[in-house]
Enzyme design. Sequence first.
Site, mmCIF file in Angstrom:
data_model
loop_
_atom_site.group_PDB
_atom_site.id
_atom_site.type_symbol
_atom_site.label_atom_id
_atom_site.label_comp_id
_atom_site.label_asym_id
_atom_site.label_seq_id
_atom_site.Cartn_x
_atom_site.Cartn_y
_atom_site.Cartn_z
ATOM 1 N N GLU A 102 11.774 -27.620 20.602
ATOM 2 C CA GLU A 102 11.865 -26.355 21.249
ATOM 3 C C GLU A 102 10.393 -26.314 22.560
ATOM 4 O O GLU A 102 9.358 -25.888 21.477
ATOM 5 C CB GLU A 102 12.517 -25.137 21.333
ATOM 6 C CG GLU A 102 14.052 -25.364 20.663
ATOM 7 C CD GLU A 102 14.358 -24.887 21.940
ATOM 8 O OE1 GLU A 102 13.679 -25.016 23.011
ATOM 9 O OE2 GLU A 102 15.551 -24.374 22.216
ATOM 10 N N ASP A 103 10.731 -25.717 23.670
ATOM 11 C CA ASP A 103 9.537 -25.033 24.746
ATOM 12 C C ASP A 103 9.614 -23.525 23.698
ATOM 13 O O ASP A 103 8.539 -22.831 24.091
ATOM 14 C CB ASP A 103 9.822 -25.410 25.734
ATOM 15 C CG ASP A 103 11.334 -24.850 26.053
ATOM 16 O OD1 ASP A 103 12.591 -25.270 25.576
ATOM 17 O OD2 ASP A 103 12.031 -24.444 27.639
ATOM 18 N N ASP A 106 13.942 -17.644 22.175
ATOM 19 C CA ASP A 106 14.034 -16.383 22.343
ATOM 20 C C ASP A 106 14.907 -15.487 21.585
ATOM 21 O O ASP A 106 14.716 -14.903 20.792
ATOM 22 C CB ASP A 106 14.649 -16.683 23.877
ATOM 23 C CG ASP A 106 15.110 -15.502 24.810
ATOM 24 O OD1 ASP A 106 14.319 -13.817 23.766
ATOM 25 O OD2 ASP A 106 14.761 -15.438 26.193
ATOM 26 N N PHE A 155 8.541 -13.080 31.256
ATOM 27 C CA PHE A 155 8.850 -14.041 31.874
ATOM 28 C C PHE A 155 8.121 -15.596 32.017
ATOM 29 O O PHE A 155 7.478 -15.262 32.775
ATOM 30 C CB PHE A 155 9.782 -13.712 32.593
ATOM 31 C CG PHE A 155 10.495 -14.753 33.409
ATOM 32 C CD1 PHE A 155 10.688 -15.972 33.340
ATOM 33 C CD2 PHE A 155 11.360 -14.349 34.900
ATOM 34 C CE1 PHE A 155 11.273 -16.953 33.679
ATOM 35 C CE2 PHE A 155 12.324 -15.609 34.871
ATOM 36 C CZ PHE A 155 12.331 -16.674 34.707
ATOM 37 N N ARG A 168 8.823 -26.442 36.439
ATOM 38 C CA ARG A 168 8.704 -26.723 35.246
ATOM 39 C C ARG A 168 7.381 -27.751 35.153
ATOM 40 O O ARG A 168 7.257 -27.832 34.391
ATOM 41 C CB ARG A 168 10.079 -28.437 35.001
ATOM 42 C CG ARG A 168 11.053 -27.100 35.292
ATOM 43 C CD ARG A 168 12.077 -28.011 34.305
ATOM 44 N NE ARG A 168 14.118 -27.967 34.491
ATOM 45 C CZ ARG A 168 14.011 -27.442 33.459
ATOM 46 N NH1 ARG A 168 13.856 -26.921 32.504
ATOM 47 N NH2 ARG A 168 15.244 -27.012 34.097
HETATM 48 C C1 PRP Z 1 15.617 -21.988 26.835
HETATM 49 C C2 PRP Z 1 15.118 -22.532 26.140
HETATM 50 C C3 PRP Z 1 15.281 -22.508 24.632
HETATM 51 C C4 PRP Z 1 16.700 -21.801 24.936
HETATM 52 C C5 PRP Z 1 15.998 -20.683 23.973
HETATM 53 O O1 PRP Z 1 16.020 -23.764 27.570
HETATM 54 O O2 PRP Z 1 14.567 -24.295 27.009
HETATM 55 O O3 PRP Z 1 16.693 -23.748 24.716
HETATM 56 O O4 PRP Z 1 16.630 -21.038 26.138
HETATM 57 O O5 PRP Z 1 16.686 -19.573 24.297
HETATM 58 P P1 PRP Z 1 17.366 -18.331 23.270
HETATM 59 O O6 PRP Z 1 16.642 -18.439 21.860
HETATM 60 O O7 PRP Z 1 17.659 -17.168 23.605
HETATM 61 O O8 PRP Z 1 19.040 -19.562 22.946
HETATM 62 P P2 PRP Z 1 17.207 -22.983 28.858
HETATM 63 O O9 PRP Z 1 18.847 -22.285 28.456
HETATM 64 O O10 PRP Z 1 16.448 -22.547 29.742
HETATM 65 O O11 PRP Z 1 17.067 -24.463 29.810
HETATM 66 P P3 PRP Z 1 16.575 -25.185 29.885
HETATM 67 O O12 PRP Z 1 15.582 -26.114 29.210
HETATM 68 O O13 PRP Z 1 16.955 -26.452 30.315
HETATM 69 O O14 PRP Z 1 15.363 -24.847 31.555
#
Ligand code: PRP
Length: 191
Positions: A102-103, A106, A155, A168
Amino acid sequence: MSSQPPFPAFRVLISHDEILRRTHELARAIAQATGDEPPMLVAVIEGALPFARLLQRLLPGQLPVHEVRASSYGSGKTSSGEVKVTVGRDLGVRGRHVLLVEDIVDTGRTVHALQRHLLAAGAKSCRVAALLSKPSRRVVDVAIDHVGFLIPDEFVLGFGMDLAGRYRELPDVVVYDADVERAFTSAVAAR
Ligand code: PRP
């Protein structure tokens, strides 16, 4: 020639060099933890791809990067909090040790849902490597086995993370600031 940078001058929270240094450490720890049986790398697209590709380069064994996506249920502004796996439903994880990459973690909902999905699909284990974690935002209690940086509730963008598809490709992790973005846009328009 213009000296205008190609992106707004957002505040750098974590530089690309720091990301590289820390990811080296994480790769060493992951390799030690997994021993003889290399994990199956599963990146949560889109945001985790740069981090997953970096890990891929640093881990032994030239492991392929598999892709998975989980999205919130329903439409509208209020999320139900439920997530479903929309990409990579059948990755062939049965009998494999999975490393979910994961990046950012949250609320923890995405990792929680994906771990459940992958274990239900027969993965022997599902550990998690996340470049960033925002502990103050957690709603679901998830264990992150390898975490790059704990960050405050800001953010962040860059190194895979976006705002409506923008930024990105920034090499650093930066903090979004609407004023900085507006000033940049005006400066570009005035050229
Ligand atoms: C982001 C990130 C995680 C997720 C974390 O993805 O890459 O997968 O949110 O959030 P959480 O812990 O509240 O579930 P995003 O929905 O922004 O999609 P993307 O990576 O395609 O931009």
